[in-house]
Design an enzyme around this catalytic site. Structure first.
Site, mmCIF file in Angstrom:
data_model
loop_
_atom_site.group_PDB
_atom_site.id
_atom_site.type_symbol
_atom_site.label_atom_id
_atom_site.label_comp_id
_atom_site.label_asym_id
_atom_site.label_seq_id
_atom_site.Cartn_x
_atom_site.Cartn_y
_atom_site.Cartn_z
ATOM 1 N N HIS A 122 -15.621 52.925 19.354
ATOM 2 C CA HIS A 122 -15.369 52.667 20.480
ATOM 3 C C HIS A 122 -14.613 53.513 21.541
ATOM 4 O O HIS A 122 -14.238 53.816 22.777
ATOM 5 C CB HIS A 122 -14.024 51.435 20.241
ATOM 6 C CG HIS A 122 -13.484 50.729 21.310
ATOM 7 N ND1 HIS A 122 -13.585 50.294 22.494
ATOM 8 C CD2 HIS A 122 -12.057 51.106 21.767
ATOM 9 C CE1 HIS A 122 -12.400 49.993 23.035
ATOM 10 N NE2 HIS A 122 -11.788 50.227 23.302
ATOM 11 N N GLU A 169 -21.572 50.122 18.579
ATOM 12 C CA GLU A 169 -20.233 49.658 18.607
ATOM 13 C C GLU A 169 -20.800 48.283 19.156
ATOM 14 O O GLU A 169 -20.116 47.330 18.489
ATOM 15 C CB GLU A 169 -19.639 49.828 20.436
ATOM 16 C CG GLU A 169 -17.995 49.082 20.086
ATOM 17 C CD GLU A 169 -17.061 49.350 21.238
ATOM 18 O OE1 GLU A 169 -16.157 48.531 20.946
ATOM 19 O OE2 GLU A 169 -17.794 49.957 22.966
ATOM 20 N N ASN A 192 -33.556 69.333 -4.207
ATOM 21 C CA ASN A 192 -34.228 69.070 -5.663
ATOM 22 C C ASN A 192 -33.852 68.216 -7.041
ATOM 23 O O ASN A 192 -34.917 67.947 -7.491
ATOM 24 C CB ASN A 192 -33.888 70.405 -6.289
ATOM 25 C CG ASN A 192 -34.845 71.141 -7.975
ATOM 26 O OD1 ASN A 192 -36.339 70.981 -7.462
ATOM 27 N ND2 ASN A 192 -33.850 70.630 -8.791
#
Length: 766
Positions: free
Chosen positions: A51, A73, A499
């Site tokens: 918001h 939102e 990795n």
């Protein structure tokens, strides 16, 4: 608003990081069955951040970004109201929204606008989730596509109005006369109303509002909604620059506000480090004006809107309104970064003041101000925290580096002249310069969390892509290092973590067969050790098989079978740092190209650090990076080899010794020393440089830590310790093995800085 752009960008990036980490934490809590309180708290935090991001973007006039944050939102509003469930697919969508928002922020920083980021697919996916969630709660006949309803509205508005359930409201929204962003506000208000009902018609037309080209001070909506008009008024008045709102329900007469007007003293306190205090205060004043008249402010309104608050953190307002105290509290509460606020009725305090005056037998005086606490001549205090462009700090550090070089020159002149007064002045200069250097170093320190916080998202995305289940744990994110180190560290950690997930962690089914937990564990840990920071990347996966590494290295032509046969397990594992090496069976967008671990070692080398590997087949692998806290100005030991002087960073040296025949031995034809019962191999620096090795019985040596083993490096002479400034060797010499850079001594001579790891490791190119 241009003066707030830098603050907006910094705040937006913080919000994006906060949202990303909170979403991943929420997903983990949902998966592991955490408490409802934890879930509710995180959902509310996410909703508040989204918001705030939407509001600040709209305040700055970035309509597309605000609209995107608004849609995100809405998703979390639906999650908060249990209309949709937080599934991995929903999390993926929210993270994609964040990617789009971050791309817009990057474009704003570069060009001043959001750019042509396409969010139509994100909006479509969000609408599918939102409609699906609502569908579970509504009757089938209510599940009409929004586009279809809008089409009918445009064709036959009166019929749509007849078929609509709920109350029909006629809404008039009045903007301030000089409001600069009316088009943005109108669009956001339209979006809010559409979320809470059906917008039957608008004046001006919907196309004008949606284009953002509104130039009127008043807009009208006819809306059908089940919500009471007070709720709709609250939704509209939370938008800045709205002067007032009139809402009339069809079938009833317009009623004026009831009750008598009262005056309230309101104090609003912000967090000391809250960004955009000026715009926040401005929005709060606008909200208060929507329900009454502001009689007085302290400090004046201009100062408040510029962020010049009392003591740098609060302001006062006297508000005359017919609304009650709860309405004021409700308006202020919704604003982010408000740490605390106090609302008191002016009349009550005036009565108390008169009572006290009577008790003291003082002649009562008519109140000149509606509130005594409102101070006419405030004591203005300036915030103790300022924001500085990092470029200024870099320049300051370079200037200090030049001072260090000049100090070295003065010290050499002093040694040559032997003047006592000069030595005393140099001693004072040296102390002051050291303090200055320490202060600037402190200013440049940045929490390592700035890099660490990027990785939970990356690990999650990679694990989902590869069908693996991974628990990612971070520790020590509050440790601080020089931002130059931080900027380079990110690239190395990306490769190490990829990795760990790709090569290290096994698929869930394979882990279960091996008797391991189904969920793999990857750890990223930071520790502080004296003048170093230690970064540990650990996984509980397959581990590294030395024989497999040798085989792959032979297949790729990096070593010969004869060389492989002579390698120890530790030496074989270090082959993974060779350029072009990879154990992946096929090339993907994640691995297989052999450009990962050699990049890590090059980055560590450029930071004058070291990297070591600990691994056990079937148990997992640990990479340990040892890095300096700062790499701009360091302490070094100057040494001599033949006729040349070199510098070795003190951070790399464990101790210095004098080697004599009593401790010098030979094992397997190679020289070693026995130091406190420990056997340490000896290497002459001449040999590493390809120079003739002197045949001497006694020589100085430095003991260094090389991976899991100590090594004694013999030199001709140990000179003295100096503060040195590291200078790059430049593009053409950057791959020269064994040197981390160069420095300039006080006499103007250039000295090469030795990279011990590069000389002993042999894993670098060049």
């Amino acid at each position: 608003m241009s003066q707030y752009l830098d603050e907006f960008l910094a705040d937006a990036r913080d919000r994006i990081d906060s949202l990303s980490n909170a979403i991943l934490t929420l997903e983990k809590i949902v998966k592991e069955g955490g408490s409802e309180e934890e879930k509710a708290e995180l959902i509310n935090q996410i909703f508040r951040d989204a918001h705030t991001l939407k509001g600040t973007a709209a305040t700055m006039g970035f309509m597309k970004l605000s609209e995107t944050a608004h849609k995100m939102e809405n998703l979390f509003d639906a999650i908060r109201n249990s209309q949709i469930e937080l599934t991995p697919e929903v999390v993926d969508l929210v993270l994609d929204f964040l990617d789009a928002i971050e791309a817009m922020v990057n474009n704003i920083e570069e060009s001043g606008s959001e750019g042509d980021i396409d969010v139509s697919d994100l909006f479509r996916r969000a609408d599918e989730f939102l409609q699906g969630g609502k569908g579970a709660e509504k009757k089938p006949e209510e599940e009409k596509p929004k586009e279809e309803v809008e089409a009918k509205e445009e064709e036959k508005p009166e019929k749509v109005e007849e078929g609509v359930e709920g109350k029909v409201y006629h809404i008039k929204v009045y903007f301030q006369k000089d409001a600069p962003l009316k088009g943005v506000r109108a669009f956001l208000i339209l979006s809010d109303l559409e979320e809470r009902g059906e917008v039957i018609w608008t004046n001006p037309g919907r196309d004008v509002i949606e284009s953002g080209n509104l130039d009127k001070d008043v807009i009208e909506f006819k809306v059908s909604s089940d919500l009471p008009k007070e709720e709709l008024e609250k939704v509209i008045t939370r938008h800045p620059e709205v002067e007032k709102v009139e809402i009339i329900e069809e079938g009833e007469e317009e009623k004026g506000p009831e009750g008598e007007e009262k005056e309230y003293l309101i104090r609003v306190y912000f967090s000391p480090d809250a960004p955009l205090k000026g715009p926040r205060s401005y929005l709060i004043l606008q909200d208060l004006e929507s329900i009454g008249d502001i009689v007085q402010t302290n400090p004046n309104r201009g100062d408040i809107e510029n962020g010049n608050l009392l003591e740098g953190k609060f302001f006062e307002v006297v508000l005359r309104t017919k609304e009650d105290k709860s309405k004021i509290v409700q308006l202020i509460k919704k604003h982010p970064d408000v740490e605390n606020f106090v609302v008191t009725e002016a009349e009550a305090e005036e009565k108390q003041e008169k009572k006290e005056e009577k008790a003291e037998e003082k002649k009562p005086q008519p109140p000149k101000q509606p509130k005594k606490p409102v101070i006419e001549t405030p004591r203005v205090k300036i915030s103790r925290i300022i924001k500085i462009d990092v470029g200024h700090l870099d320049k300051l550090m370079n200037l200090v580096g030049e001072l260090v070089i000049t100090k070295g020159r003065l010290e050499q002149i002093g040694e040559r002249l032997g003047d006592r007064e000069l030595f005393e002045a140099l001693s004072t200069l040296s102390r002051l310069l050291t303090e200055l250097q320490d202060e600037i170093m402190e200013m440049r320190l940045t929490p390592i969390a700035e890099v660490f916080n990027k990785f939970p998202r990356m690990v999650r995305d990679l694990a989902r892509k590869m069908g693996k289940e991974v628990e990612f744990v971070m520790e020590g994110a509050d440790i601080e290092v020089d931002r130059t180190i931080l900027e380079k560290l990110g690239d190395a950690l990306v490769h190490l973590l990829r990795n760990a997930v790709d090569h290290g962690i096994e698929p869930p089914e394979e882990r279960v067969k091996l008797g391991k937990p189904r969920v793999g564990r990857v750890e990223l840990i930071a520790k502080r050790e004296k003048n170093h920071v230690v970064i540990i990347v650990r996984d509980d996966g397959r581990g590294i098989d030395p024989e497999k590494v040798k085989k792959k290295a032979i297949e790729r032509g990096l070593i010969t079978p004869e060389e492989a046969a002579s390698l120890s397990d530790e030496e074989a594992i270090n082959l993974i740092f060779l350029p072009g090496f990879s154990t992946a069976e096929k090339v993907t967008d994640v691995s297989g190209r052999g450009v990962g671990m050699d990049v890590v070692k090059e980055v560590v080398k450029s930071m004058n650090g070291s990297i070591s590997v600990q691994t056990e087949v079937g148990k997992g692998t640990t990479f340990i990076l040892k890095l300096p806290i700062s790499m701009a100005i360091i302490q070094a030991l100057l040494i001599r080899v033949m006729d040349e002087t070199y510098a070795i960073p003190i951070n790399n040296i464990l101790e210095t010794i004098e080697v004599d025949p009593s401790i010098l031995k030979t094992i397997g034809g190679k020289p070693v020393i026995v130091l406190r019962g420990e056997i340490i191999p000896v290497v002459m620096l001449h040999e590493l440089f390809g120079l003739p090795t002197p045949q001497v019985e006694r020589f100085p040596a430095i003991i260094v830590d090389h991976g899991a083993q100590k090594v004694a490096i013999g030199v001709d002479e140990l000179l003295h310790k100096r503060d040195i400034v590291i200078k790059s060797l430049g593009k053409f010499l950057s791959n020269v093995r064994g040197f981390a850079g160069a420095t300039i001594l006080g006499d103007g001579s250039v000295v090469l800085i030795i990279d011990i790891g590069g000389l002993l490791g042999g894993g670098y190119s060049g």
